[in-house]
Scaffold this motif. Structure first.
Motif, PDB file in Angstrom:
ATOM      1  N   GLN A  92      44.327  69.524  61.252  1.00  0.00           N
ATOM      2  CA  GLN A  92      44.200  68.103  61.607  1.00  0.00           C
ATOM      3  C   GLN A  92      44.988  67.794  62.874  1.00  0.00           C
ATOM      4  N   ASN A 120      36.864  65.303  57.365  1.00  0.00           N
ATOM      5  CA  ASN A 120      37.617  65.107  58.606  1.00  0.00           C
ATOM      6  C   ASN A 120      37.159  66.028  59.741  1.00  0.00           C
ATOM      7  N   LEU A 122      36.987  69.332  59.954  1.00  0.00           N
ATOM      8  CA  LEU A 122      37.889  70.447  60.234  1.00  0.00           C
ATOM      9  C   LEU A 122      37.225  71.809  60.048  1.00  0.00           C
TER      10      LEU A 122
END
Length: 410
Positions: A92, A120, A122
């Protein structure tokens, strides 16, 4: 400097620069055939960041996987022990900083961590359906591969293993292990100080609480089939919290301290301070007995209403600088040979997600005849007790509420 020398020097610098940029300039594997992916992976290093709390797993990766991956693919595997949550925090931070060439190529992930990573951005993918071994030997329509704790996988992770949550006990000290959580409560009351569970920040401790949650509702399907919400979880979990508050005074150290990890609980068990331990791997006791950590009298059991089970996966970070190498390594880890060795109790004993009926006849017989060890419950017992994981939202919710309900609520 002579002109010819200058040209040679420039060429040398150019080549050196190209090498230093190394794997970061690889072509996107989505645009390549499998042969081209293998060619691109040849001679590279793959960094796998994964939980390192089990020595049997570590030895499997270092002593068996790494040398064969080098021999078959000319890939150097570097295992970096790190908790998954810390891995995702690192990714992150790199995403926020715009770092495109990361140092992590493969992560071992599932559940809430996969959900967070996927949401997110990732992870790299989808990549799973490009893997020859997945296409040849796995049930591509299996819901166990399509969903991870309720989150659609959509090809962003490849199945590596499957496990069930079981308890281990010393049969020299316990002749009849409890068959239910009610019986466990009675046993704890009768044997004060001889049982505890890890802090639910630890995955195994959290699984213990999720197992208990299933046992304290009228039907586990209530939890499994209902989408997570704070309101619903709060309503259904009160009997679980009450159970934990009731057994607390009779736990190891009167419930004033909980092991921070499964490793710590295993140490207490190996020293005889407690008479039971637990874990999300039905065969974990085999190598611990072989290594002299657990007593030979260790056996396993599951309780009603059943045993939590799930599939765990391998994924590739969005900024891996060696995506082709990562795919080649994952394909190897999904191979029949690697899965059989992982299934053996020598190192890990982890159950396989491979479809045995898709294997050649000789390999089928090899898998079916394998003796997983005396501490491993029968396949029939495990299958009959299997309960799928509920929504991954429960994992974090339990972490957040346990301290208030059990530690601070004296």
């Amino acid at each position: 400097m002579k002109k010819s020398g200058l040209v040679g020097f420039i060429v040398f610098i150019f080549l050196l620069s190209a090498c230093s940029q190394g794997q970061s300039q690889q072509s996107n594997p989505n645009d390549l055939s499998w042969d081209e992916i293998k060619q691109q992976a040849d001679g590279t290093t793959v960094n796998i960041h994964m939980w390192g709390g089990d020595e049997g797993i570590n030895q499997y990766m270092d002593e068996w996987v790494a040398p064969r991956l080098k021999e078959q693919y000319n890939i150097t595997l570097e295992r970096v022990p790190m908790d998954t949550q810390n891995i995702l925090q690192k990714l992150q931070s790199e995403k926020q900083a715009g770092k495109k060439d990361g140092t992590i190529d493969i992560v071992w992930v599932n559940g809430e961590n996969f959900k967070n990573a996927k949401e997110n951005g990732l992870l790299y993918g989808p990549f799973r359906d490009q893997l020859p071994n997945f296409n040849d030997y796995y049930d591509q329509d299996s819901l166990a591969f399509q969903y991870d704790f309720g989150t659609p996988t959509e090809g962003y992770e490849a199945p590596w293993g499957k496990v069930q949550f079981v308890f281990q006990y010393d049969s020299n000290k316990i002749s009849n292990p409890p068959k239910s959580f009610d019986e466990l409560q009675s046993w704890i009351n009768e044997n004060p100080g001889k049982f505890t569970y890890p802090n639910p920040d630890d995955f195994s401790g959290n699984a213990f609480l999720r197992q208990l949650l299933y046992a304290t509702v009228d039907d586990p399907k209530e939890i499994i089939e209902e989408p997570f919400s704070n309101e619903y979880a709060t309503k259904k979990a009160e009997p679980m919290w009450e159970y934990l508050r009731t057994i607390k005074p009779d736990l190891w150290r009167n419930g004033e301290h909980y092991p921070a990890s499964l490793t710590e609980l295993d140490r207490l068990y190996s020293q005889g301070d407690v008479w039971m331990t637990m874990g999300y791997n039905e065969a974990r006791a085999e190598h611990l007995i072989e290594q002299g950590v657990f007593p030979e009298s260790t056996r396993s059991f599951v309780m009603e209403p059943g045993s939590l089970g799930n599939t765990h996966f391998l994924a590739i970070p969005f900024n891996s600088s060696n995506k082709s190498g990562a795919m080649a390594a994952i394909n190897f880890l999904l191979s029949p040979d690697a899965q059989y060795k992982k299934l053996e109790p020598t190192y890990w004993g982890d159950n396989t997600p491979i479809s045995v009926d898709k294997l050649p006849e000789e390999q089928q017989k090899k898998f079916e005849s394998l003796d997983r060890g005396e501490t491993v419950l029968s396949t029939e017992r495990l299958e009959n007790s299997f309960l799928p994981e509920a929504d991954s939202g429960y994992v974090e919710w339990i972490k957040e509420n346990w301290k208030d309900e059990i530690i601070r609520n004296q």
